[in-house]
Scaffold this motif. Structure first.
Motif, PDB file in Angstrom:
ATOM      1  N   THR A  29      -4.304  -5.814 -12.622  1.00  0.00           N
ATOM      2  CA  THR A  29      -4.774  -4.631 -13.345  1.00  0.00           C
ATOM      3  C   THR A  29      -5.617  -3.698 -12.491  1.00  0.00           C
ATOM      4  O   THR A  29      -5.502  -2.472 -12.592  1.00  0.00           O
ATOM      5  N   PHE A  30      -6.472  -4.255 -11.633  1.00  0.00           N
ATOM      6  CA  PHE A  30      -7.475  -3.428 -10.967  1.00  0.00           C
ATOM      7  C   PHE A  30      -7.340  -3.319  -9.451  1.00  0.00           C
ATOM      8  O   PHE A  30      -7.928  -2.409  -8.861  1.00  0.00           O
ATOM      9  N   LEU A  31      -6.627  -4.238  -8.805  1.00  0.00           N
ATOM     10  CA  LEU A  31      -6.695  -4.267  -7.345  1.00  0.00           C
ATOM     11  C   LEU A  31      -6.116  -3.007  -6.704  1.00  0.00           C
ATOM     12  O   LEU A  31      -6.689  -2.473  -5.749  1.00  0.00           O
ATOM     13  N   LEU A  32      -4.992  -2.508  -7.215  1.00  0.00           N
ATOM     14  CA  LEU A  32      -4.393  -1.321  -6.605  1.00  0.00           C
ATOM     15  C   LEU A  32      -5.318  -0.111  -6.735  1.00  0.00           C
ATOM     16  O   LEU A  32      -5.556   0.611  -5.757  1.00  0.00           O
ATOM     17  N   ILE A  33      -5.868   0.095  -7.930  1.00  0.00           N
ATOM     18  CA  ILE A  33      -6.758   1.250  -8.098  1.00  0.00           C
ATOM     19  C   ILE A  33      -8.094   1.020  -7.384  1.00  0.00           C
ATOM     20  O   ILE A  33      -8.752   1.976  -6.948  1.00  0.00           O
ATOM     21  N   TYR A  34      -8.500  -0.248  -7.196  1.00  0.00           N
ATOM     22  CA  TYR A  34      -9.680  -0.543  -6.382  1.00  0.00           C
ATOM     23  C   TYR A  34      -9.432  -0.105  -4.935  1.00  0.00           C
ATOM     24  O   TYR A  34     -10.278   0.538  -4.308  1.00  0.00           O
ATOM     25  N   TYR A  35      -8.253  -0.456  -4.405  1.00  0.00           N
ATOM     26  CA  TYR A  35      -7.938  -0.097  -3.026  1.00  0.00           C
ATOM     27  C   TYR A  35      -7.876   1.415  -2.825  1.00  0.00           C
ATOM     28  O   TYR A  35      -8.340   1.929  -1.801  1.00  0.00           O
ATOM     29  N   THR A  36      -7.317   2.139  -3.791  1.00  0.00           N
ATOM     30  CA  THR A  36      -7.154   3.591  -3.605  1.00  0.00           C
ATOM     31  C   THR A  36      -8.422   4.371  -3.916  1.00  0.00           C
ATOM     32  O   THR A  36      -8.755   5.337  -3.216  1.00  0.00           O
ATOM     33  N   ASP A  37      -9.168   3.951  -4.941  1.00  0.00           N
ATOM     34  CA  ASP A  37     -10.275   4.784  -5.428  1.00  0.00           C
ATOM     35  C   ASP A  37     -11.664   4.283  -5.014  1.00  0.00           C
ATOM     36  O   ASP A  37     -12.650   5.022  -5.146  1.00  0.00           O
ATOM     37  N   VAL A  38     -11.781   3.042  -4.545  1.00  0.00           N
ATOM     38  CA  VAL A  38     -13.083   2.495  -4.135  1.00  0.00           C
ATOM     39  C   VAL A  38     -13.054   2.059  -2.672  1.00  0.00           C
ATOM     40  O   VAL A  38     -13.872   2.495  -1.859  1.00  0.00           O
ATOM     41  N   ALA A  44       0.002   4.790  -0.646  1.00  0.00           N
ATOM     42  CA  ALA A  44       1.146   4.292   0.125  1.00  0.00           C
ATOM     43  C   ALA A  44       0.745   3.086   0.972  1.00  0.00           C
ATOM     44  O   ALA A  44       1.462   2.083   1.026  1.00  0.00           O
ATOM     45  N   ALA A  45      -0.427   3.164   1.629  1.00  0.00           N
ATOM     46  CA  ALA A  45      -0.881   2.059   2.477  1.00  0.00           C
ATOM     47  C   ALA A  45      -1.200   0.828   1.633  1.00  0.00           C
ATOM     48  O   ALA A  45      -0.860  -0.306   2.002  1.00  0.00           O
ATOM     49  N   ALA A  46      -1.863   1.044   0.487  1.00  0.00           N
ATOM     50  CA  ALA A  46      -2.213  -0.084  -0.383  1.00  0.00           C
ATOM     51  C   ALA A  46      -0.971  -0.753  -0.946  1.00  0.00           C
ATOM     52  O   ALA A  46      -0.855  -1.983  -0.943  1.00  0.00           O
ATOM     53  N   ALA A  47      -0.019   0.052  -1.439  1.00  0.00           N
ATOM     54  CA  ALA A  47       1.198  -0.507  -2.010  1.00  0.00           C
ATOM     55  C   ALA A  47       2.020  -1.239  -0.956  1.00  0.00           C
ATOM     56  O   ALA A  47       2.573  -2.316  -1.207  1.00  0.00           O
ATOM     57  N   SER A  48       2.095  -0.665   0.241  1.00  0.00           N
ATOM     58  CA  SER A  48       2.835  -1.303   1.330  1.00  0.00           C
ATOM     59  C   SER A  48       2.200  -2.633   1.713  1.00  0.00           C
ATOM     60  O   SER A  48       2.902  -3.642   1.915  1.00  0.00           O
ATOM     61  N   LEU A  95     -14.322 -11.840  -0.271  1.00  0.00           N
ATOM     62  CA  LEU A  95     -14.065 -10.985   0.887  1.00  0.00           C
ATOM     63  C   LEU A  95     -13.025  -9.902   0.582  1.00  0.00           C
ATOM     64  O   LEU A  95     -13.117  -8.786   1.099  1.00  0.00           O
ATOM     65  N   THR A  96     -12.045 -10.238  -0.277  1.00  0.00           N
ATOM     66  CA  THR A  96     -11.026  -9.248  -0.641  1.00  0.00           C
ATOM     67  C   THR A  96     -11.654  -8.057  -1.342  1.00  0.00           C
ATOM     68  O   THR A  96     -11.259  -6.902  -1.126  1.00  0.00           O
ATOM     69  N   ALA A 111      -7.886  -5.538   4.732  1.00  0.00           N
ATOM     70  CA  ALA A 111      -7.190  -5.783   3.467  1.00  0.00           C
ATOM     71  C   ALA A 111      -6.050  -6.772   3.645  1.00  0.00           C
ATOM     72  O   ALA A 111      -5.861  -7.674   2.823  1.00  0.00           O
ATOM     73  N   TYR A 112      -5.273  -6.621   4.706  1.00  0.00           N
ATOM     74  CA  TYR A 112      -4.188  -7.557   4.975  1.00  0.00           C
ATOM     75  C   TYR A 112      -4.707  -8.989   5.097  1.00  0.00           C
ATOM     76  O   TYR A 112      -4.179  -9.917   4.480  1.00  0.00           O
ATOM     77  N   GLY A 113      -5.750  -9.168   5.910  1.00  0.00           N
ATOM     78  CA  GLY A 113      -6.256 -10.524   6.170  1.00  0.00           C
ATOM     79  C   GLY A 113      -6.879 -11.171   4.949  1.00  0.00           C
ATOM     80  O   GLY A 113      -6.599 -12.334   4.630  1.00  0.00           O
ATOM     81  N   THR A 114      -7.717 -10.417   4.226  1.00  0.00           N
ATOM     82  CA  THR A 114      -8.424 -11.013   3.084  1.00  0.00           C
ATOM     83  C   THR A 114      -7.499 -11.231   1.893  1.00  0.00           C
ATOM     84  O   THR A 114      -7.581 -12.254   1.207  1.00  0.00           O
ATOM     85  N   TYR A 115      -6.612 -10.272   1.637  1.00  0.00           N
ATOM     86  CA  TYR A 115      -5.698 -10.409   0.491  1.00  0.00           C
ATOM     87  C   TYR A 115      -4.723 -11.562   0.706  1.00  0.00           C
ATOM     88  O   TYR A 115      -4.446 -12.337  -0.215  1.00  0.00           O
TER      89      TYR A 115
END
Length: 445
Positions: A29-38, A44-48, A95-96, A111-115
């Motif tokens: 629910t929140f991770l994508l919008i966390y990556y883009t807005d916070v 594009a980078a977050a979704a990829s 950490l994520t 983001a790659y490493g922690t996720y």
């Protein structure tokens, strides 16, 4: 083997899935919008990144399933993971949801490493937990009850997360969203760890592979590839996860940029979760009268109709949005206990057909398809947002708004209808399952 489980054990098994949803619902629910807005990287980078990690993590599932099937301790094969993994999972989640002071490229690497670390740890505990439901009892109806109860807790956990997370972020962060997300995830992780330990302490494993079984990982995979009902469930899980993830991940954008009421998210997803919990609670009752395969087809057809109807809702008709959302929750609530009960049935079918049993691999390969479905859904969202020119924290164009509405309606509806078609290939009915259980009992006695 067909033991009638006590309510204490059923509840103790179920509560762990509330803990898993303290993670999973936050991610969905929140991770994508966390990556883009916070966190501060592009859509594009977050979704990829999320797509890539989901694909990598999906391929770790069979390996973890194979390891769990070959684990041997005095506590069983699957229960020990409930006390081995919670601490590493909590650390990876913390950490994520931490925002380092780095350039955008540095943030993407972080983001790659922690996720990836969080998802691998999640898998290491979730797959053995899933497999545990297949060895508590061999009774198909008990499995339906256990999984129905489990998903009541799961939806309750999801409801709690979606309702409380925005407030926790604000309260714990004191206006600093970066700190708020970090401490909020630490809170959910600590609560989840307590629930995992309670499940470990109050459950027992009762079904073991045949004593003479000798197989390797590749043999397990070959067995599954030739297991027709399992193959059907593999594609079903993939398609349903696409359906759900499209709507869940798009909802935050829908209310922020289309309805222009982001505050409604605190009630919208919980409304679905509560309705889904109600639907899940009715699963054991429904399976007494309707075959699992037919029931799944009916539920996904209803989902397609309700999702399509969402396209025609004006943005000021808030009540109607919630009515459709509750209807979808009631329809989709039973699909999870149904599917996990059917996975356990396919493990029995595999043992009946081949003389070999690989319970964790059966569930691991299933979660592989779920993660693949989530990855596809995130990739679809990212591609559509990029194509439509989405800009974070800015007014969206009419075309961009229309794309968000399609992601909430017709696109997931099409996948729901595809799920109905897949169920035509599932060939385990109640009569066949009774025969399988009788034959397995005869062999072991």
């Amino acid at each position: 083997m067909n033991k009638q489980l006590t309510w204490r054990e059923k509840i103790s098994y179920g509560i762990a899935d509330m803990g898993f949803n303290f993670y999973w619902t936050n991610i969905a629910t929140f991770l994508l919008i966390y990556y883009t807005d916070v966190f501060g990287i592009s859509a594009a980078a977050a979704a990829s990144m999320m797509f890539t990690i989901k694909i990598i993590n999906a391929f770790t599932d069979p390996m973890i399933g194979a390891a769990a099937d070959r684990t041997s301790t005095r506590w069983g094969k699957f229960r020990p993971y409930l006390i081995w993994v919670p601490l590493p999972l909590a650390a990876a989640a913390f950490l994520t949801y931490t925002t380092p002071d780095l350039s955008e490229d540095g943030k993407i690497i972080w983001a790659y490493g922690t996720y990836l670390s969080m998802m691998v740890c999640y898998t290491c505990i979730n797959i053995p937990y899933n497999a545990l439901s297949g060895v508590l009892s061999a009774d198909p109806q008990e499995r339906s009850t256990v999984n129905g109860l489990r998903f009541i807790f799961a939806f309750a956990g999801g409801t709690l997360v979606t309702a409380a997370t925005p407030a926790l972020v604000h309260w714990l962060g004191g206006g600093n969203d970066k700190l708020g997300w970090q401490l909020t995830m630490l809170t959910w992780s600590a609560l989840a760890s307590v629930l995992f330990v309670l499940t470990f302490l109050n459950t027992r494993e009762r079904i073991a592979p045949p004593a003479e079984q000798k197989s390797n990982v590749w043999q397990d995979i070959r067995d599954l590839s030739q297991n027709r009902p399992w193959v059907a469930l593999f594609f079903l899980a993939l398609i349903i996860m696409i359906t759900i993830t499209l709507r869940t991940s798009s909802a935050a954008y829908y209310f922020k940029y289309v309805v222009e009421r982001p505050d409604l998210m605190a009630g919208f997803v919980p409304a679905y979760m509560l309705a889904a919990a109600a639907g899940a609670s009715l699963t054991p009752l429904m399976t007494r009268f309707v075959d699992k395969r037919k029931l799944m087809m009916i539920l996904m057809t209803i989902t397609a109709v309700l999702s399509s109807a969402f396209f025609f809702v004006p943005k000021d008709q808030i009540v109607l949005m919630f009515v459709l959302q509750v209807g979808m929750g009631l329809a989709l609530g039973p699909k999870s206990p149904l599917a996990f009960s059917m996975y356990a049935d396919t493990a029995d079918y595999n043992e009946w057909r081949t003389g070999r049993r690989a319970t964790a691999m059966t569930f691991a390969a299933a979660t592989f398809s779920q993660k693949l479905g989530t990855a596809v859904a995130v990739a679809v969202i990212g591609a559509i947002f990029t194509k439509l020119g989405y800009v974070a924290n800015a007014a969206q164009s009419a075309v961009s708004q229309a794309g968000i509405v399609w992601l909430m309606s017709f696109i997931p509806a099409a996948f729901a209808l595809l799920a109905v078609a897949v169920m035509f290939f599932y060939n385990l009915d109640n009569q066949k399952l009774l025969q399988i259980q009788a034959d397995l009992e005869a062999r072991k006695s």
